[in-house]
Every structure is written in C-alpha cells, then in structure tokens.
Design an enzyme around this catalytic site. Structure first.
Site, mmCIF file in Angstrom:
data_model
loop_
_atom_site.group_PDB
_atom_site.id
_atom_site.type_symbol
_atom_site.label_atom_id
_atom_site.label_comp_id
_atom_site.label_asym_id
_atom_site.label_seq_id
_atom_site.Cartn_x
_atom_site.Cartn_y
_atom_site.Cartn_z
ATOM 1 N N ASP A 144 -23.509 33.297 45.877
ATOM 2 C CA ASP A 144 -24.884 32.951 46.025
ATOM 3 C C ASP A 144 -26.084 33.771 44.974
ATOM 4 O O ASP A 144 -26.589 33.420 44.529
ATOM 5 C CB ASP A 144 -25.168 34.321 46.964
ATOM 6 C CG ASP A 144 -24.360 35.984 45.490
ATOM 7 O OD1 ASP A 144 -23.391 36.064 46.690
ATOM 8 O OD2 ASP A 144 -25.203 36.761 45.617
ATOM 9 N N ASN A 145 -24.980 33.026 43.512
ATOM 10 C CA ASN A 145 -25.375 33.504 41.844
ATOM 11 C C ASN A 145 -25.310 32.342 41.614
ATOM 12 O O ASN A 145 -25.385 32.284 40.537
ATOM 13 C CB ASN A 145 -24.578 33.713 41.315
ATOM 14 C CG ASN A 145 -24.944 35.825 41.653
ATOM 15 O OD1 ASN A 145 -25.838 36.123 42.134
ATOM 16 N ND2 ASN A 145 -23.859 37.300 41.607
ATOM 17 N N GLY A 178 -29.047 38.521 50.939
ATOM 18 C CA GLY A 178 -30.396 37.846 51.337
ATOM 19 C C GLY A 178 -31.155 38.489 49.845
ATOM 20 O O GLY A 178 -30.364 39.890 49.198
ATOM 21 N N ARG A 211 -37.944 36.306 36.616
ATOM 22 C CA ARG A 211 -37.966 35.217 35.854
ATOM 23 C C ARG A 211 -38.513 33.806 36.307
ATOM 24 O O ARG A 211 -38.866 33.950 37.476
ATOM 25 C CB ARG A 211 -36.424 35.834 36.210
ATOM 26 C CG ARG A 211 -36.027 35.712 37.838
ATOM 27 C CD ARG A 211 -34.893 35.263 37.605
ATOM 28 N NE ARG A 211 -33.942 36.404 37.313
ATOM 29 C CZ ARG A 211 -33.026 36.435 38.358
ATOM 30 N NH1 ARG A 211 -33.243 36.881 39.110
ATOM 31 N NH2 ARG A 211 -32.135 37.807 37.455
ATOM 32 N N ARG A 225 -33.879 42.911 46.312
ATOM 33 C CA ARG A 225 -34.404 43.628 45.059
ATOM 34 C C ARG A 225 -35.324 42.285 45.485
ATOM 35 O O ARG A 225 -35.837 42.690 43.684
ATOM 36 C CB ARG A 225 -33.332 44.262 44.456
ATOM 37 C CG ARG A 225 -32.758 43.443 43.983
ATOM 38 C CD ARG A 225 -32.331 44.923 42.530
ATOM 39 N NE ARG A 225 -31.022 43.961 41.888
ATOM 40 C CZ ARG A 225 -30.527 44.442 40.495
ATOM 41 N NH1 ARG A 225 -31.040 45.790 40.057
ATOM 42 N NH2 ARG A 225 -29.389 43.808 39.847
ATOM 43 N N ASP A 248 -29.198 34.699 37.620
ATOM 44 C CA ASP A 248 -28.688 36.090 38.569
ATOM 45 C C ASP A 248 -27.040 36.542 37.689
ATOM 46 O O ASP A 248 -26.148 36.913 38.240
ATOM 47 C CB ASP A 248 -28.684 36.230 39.952
ATOM 48 C CG ASP A 248 -29.456 36.567 40.986
ATOM 49 O OD1 ASP A 248 -30.537 36.592 40.339
ATOM 50 O OD2 ASP A 248 -29.147 36.390 41.923
#
Length: 485
Positions: free
Chosen positions: A260-261, A93, A182, A96, A270
């Site tokens: 997850d990227n 998740g 971003r 940061r 990412d």
C-alpha cells in the site's frame, strides 16, 4: 461518495471523479484549534499556479481545507488493501489523510494534492488521524533531499501546525501536531488493485485500469482487455524498477515497503521511518519495528519485485497469467539501468553505455565504500566530475582513504569516465569541504531547538543547504516524469 460516471463529470472537473465511486469515500478535515504556517513549497506552487495565494488563503485551503475553486467539493479518503510486512491486510484505507484536489502543472501534467494528518476517516480504526509536527518536518526534509539528488519523489507542498497535543509511543509525548499536504502524480496504490481483486469487483478494477491508462500510461491502451492489463503492468514495472535503482544510488532506505506504499507512477511515496545511509551497509534497516530486516537497504530491489508480483496477482481478475508474467520481466533491466544511470549522474560522469563495463565501476565503487567505511555523501561529493575533482578529493576530510592502495582501482575507473557538464564544478557548493547530507543525527539536531524553543533556524539552514545542492547538481530538469502535456 455518490455514484458518478464519465457522463456525470463536467468538462474540466478533476479526473479522479470518474472513478470516485469505486475507490473512495467522502471525508472531512478535523477542526483544528490553530493554523500556523510552517512551510510552503513556493517553487512547486509556481509550477501549479498556486503561487499567488496569500498566506491566509493558503491556510484556508491547505489547513482548513476549504475547497480549491473548480475542484473537488469534498475530500476523498481512498480505499485500498495491502501486504504489510508480508501479511495481507484487508482493513486499510486513508486513515489520516485524503485526496482533496487535482491540479495541472505548467506542462499540463496531472498532480494530486493529498494530506497526512488531516483527521479521522472511516479507515482510521483506533488512530487519531493526526500527524506529529516532527513527522511533517521529517517528510519535508526527506522529499527535498530526494528531489535534490534527482530521485523521483512526491513533493512536500505545505506544513501547518495545528495546535493539538499528540501522544505517540515512538517520540516524547505529548508532542505537537501538524497537517501535511503532499504533491504527487497519483495516490493510486498497488493496494488499490488488491482491494478490487479481494472483492472480485471486476467493474471497479476495469475503471481503475482505464483511469491509470488515460491519465498516466496512454501507451498501454488496447481494445483487448487482457493485453491492456498486461501493458499497464509492464509500464508500472518499468517505473518501479527505475525508482528503486535511484534509491540505491542515493543511499535511501524507505523503511516500510508494504504494497500500500507503492503507487502506480513509480514515485517515492508514503515513506515514514526513512533513513539515508551514513556509510554503505546492505543490512542497514530504517524502521525500529522491522526486527527481521525485511526492508533493509540491500533487500529493497528484491522487495520491489515482490510487490510487483502481488500487483500482478491482483490483475489476474481481468488479465491473463502468461501475459502478466511477461509484463514483470522488464523489472530487473529497468532497475539495473536506473542504478547505473543514477550512480553516474550523482558522480557527474557519463556511463560508457556498455552494461558490463558500467557494472564494473559500480561493483568496484560500492564494494570499496562498504569495505572502507567511507562516508556515502562525502565520497560522491569528492569525486563529482571524476578526475577533474582529484585535487578536491586530496583536500577531503577522508582524503587518507583515497590514498590507500585499495582505492587505486576505483580511482582508475572514475578517472576513465567522461565528466558531464563539468562547469557545474564551478558552483560555490563544490568549493566547500563537505556536502549537504541528511543522516538521522542531523534531523534530530535540528528538531531539538524546534521542540525546545520553537527555533526554526537550523531547519531553515538545512533547507537552504539542500537547495544549494539541488542547484549545484542540477539533476532535476525532468522533475516529475509521468504524464503528457
């Protein structure tokens, strides 16, 4: 995050609110001791109507995270799972970062504003939720260089130094802190679907699918769920293949291709321990912790296909296995076509339109670069425009390589291609002996004066150099691809 439905979302509100209850949790930004604006992407601020913000207001929204008017009232830390170096991890998740606003560009396309280093969330685990200033600088450089090379990528939008001292294992500590914003079409990751599948949450999966189709892939809509799911996967498959084809022509090594990227719009996203190749090397690995070379340069196309297979497996919750398998089939073609097109674009040449003949050029060109050890960027720069640049190539720092017998077949293939917009060669950029570049030694060299004396002059010069390349190459006319006006 409170439960919402379409009927609860006011007209004109950020679309992400339609699925907020299924994909995220409320978050709050850290209370940073300082806010020093180090970078604002004015060009993309103009595209999104945020260019009139004075620096004070910019810092308030993108450093202290005061809500953007008419937008999310509170940030949303997204939930997802993912395969990390091949191992499934359900404990992920936004640890940061968070999504805190959605805006439209001048063409009406939806864009997310998300953070990196904005503080701890419920997903931070043992992390401090912060970003080093060096990490923020690195992402600005990489995103700008990818954009200059015509690669589909998220944009670095803002960087604010935050006045804290951080401790990291992979750089000298204590080190300075920052928060990055971003800009991208979507923060919906392959891992967002994996989480729904892991929990067997059919309602959340359906909501996520409908959101992605409504905002990014309306061509995938279908009244029958199975067909709709497969059509969405096919769209994502094509975009992912195109993205990785662009990476390979640009000599870009993402570094950490965990599921997850990957996001669903096929944007470079990412990237952390990224590198750009100094020379052609299929075994080049970006991340020092990737000891097995799982995400090495030459393996990136395979890994992209593997990540899509994991997405397809997640979509089995609502889809049909045979239809999903068919939806993965376009990957190789999309990758190949993109690799061909991007290579030709970076050489300023027109493909022949004959796949076999176009691949012949790629095999000869990249094979020669690997064998000769020629500098990646220098070679593309020297032969931009093909035969029209033969005289320029004769004056190149690596001209001796072009005089060797092994280059003759490559030269013949380059000179046989038709230059595209040859007037670009009149740009001052092509009067130089060497091109802009972003190998890791250059990044370290410009970081040293920032770390030692807060001297940003080399960083500013590098950004200007990258911008000169962007204007000369003129490869980014389409900028963000996804979305409809």
């Amino acid at each position: 995050m409170e439960n919402t439905s379409d009927s609860d979302v006011p007209k004109g509100a950020p679309p992400i609110l339609r699925i907020a209850q299924w994909i995220g949790d409320a978050a709050a930004a850290a209370d940073f001791p300082r806010h020093v604006l180090r970078w604002r992407n004015q060009r993309w601020a103009e595209e999104t109507g945020l260019d009139q913000l004075a620096d004070e207001a910019w810092i308030a929204h993108f450093g202290a995270f005061a809500p953007v008017p008419g937008n999310l009232a509170e940030p949303l830390a997204l939930r997802y799972h993912g395969h990390q170096f091949g191992v499934y991890n359900p404990e992920l998740g936004d640890g940061r970062g968070f999504l805190f606003a959605q805006v439209r560009d001048r063409q009406g396309r939806l864009l997310d504003l998300g953070t990196k280093g904005s503080g701890q969330t419920r997903y931070s685990r043992q992390g401090d939720g912060r970003l080093t200033l060096k990490g923020g600088v690195r992402e600005i450089l990489a995103a700008n260089w990818l954009e200059a090379l015509g690669v589909y990528t998220s944009k670095a939008f803002s960087l604010i130094e935050t006045g804290e001292q951080l401790h990291r294992n992979d750089e000298p500590s204590p080190t300075r802190s920052s928060v990055l914003v971003r800009l991208s079409h979507s923060h919906i990751r392959f891992g967002s679907f994996q989480r729904c599948a892991w929990l067997e949450d059919r309602e959340a999966m359906a909501a996520l699918i409908d959101y992605c189709i409504a905002e990014f892939y309306p061509e995938a809509d279908d009244p029958e769920m199975g067909r709709k799911v497969a059509a969405l996967l096919e769209c994502i498959t094509r975009e992912t293949g195109r993205m990785i084809g662009q990476w390979m022509a640009a000599g870009f090594v993402h570094g950490v291709m965990n599921t997850d990227n990957f996001n669903i719009t096929g944007e470079t996203f990412d990237f952390g321990p990224w590198r750009f190749l100094p020379v052609s090397d299929p075994n080049f690995t970006a991340a020092y912790f990737d000891g097995q070379g799982l995400y090495r340069f030459g393996r990136q196309p395979v890994q992209g296909g593997w990540a899509l297979q994991q997405l397809a497996s997640a979509l089995l919750l609502l889809g049909d296995a045979d239809e999903l398998a068919k939806a993965l089939a376009p990957y190789e073609t999309a990758y190949r076509e993109s690799f061909i097109a991007q290579t030709h674009a970076l050489l300023g040449l027109a493909p022949l339109g004959n796949t076999e003949k176009d691949i012949e050029l790629l095999q000869a060109f990249y094979g020669w670069m690997t064998e000769s050890g020629a500098a990646w960027n220098q070679t593309f720069f020297d032969w931009f425009g093909g035969g029209l640049s033969a005289a320029r190539a004769e004056a190149s720092p690596q001209a001796a390589l072009y005089r060797a017998a092994g280059f003759a077949p490559v030269r013949a293939l380059l000179e046989a291609r038709t230059p595209v917009r040859p007037e670009r060669l009149g740009h001052a950029y092509f009067k130089r002996p060497s091109p802009a570049s972003l190998v890791i030694e250059e990044v370290e060299a410009l970081w040293a004066p920032i770390a030692d004396g807060d001297d940003w002059s080399l960083f500013d010069a590098k950004i200007a150099d990258i911008d000169a390349a962007r204007l000369a190459l003129d490869l980014t006319a389409s900028e963000f691809r996804r979305g409809t006006p």
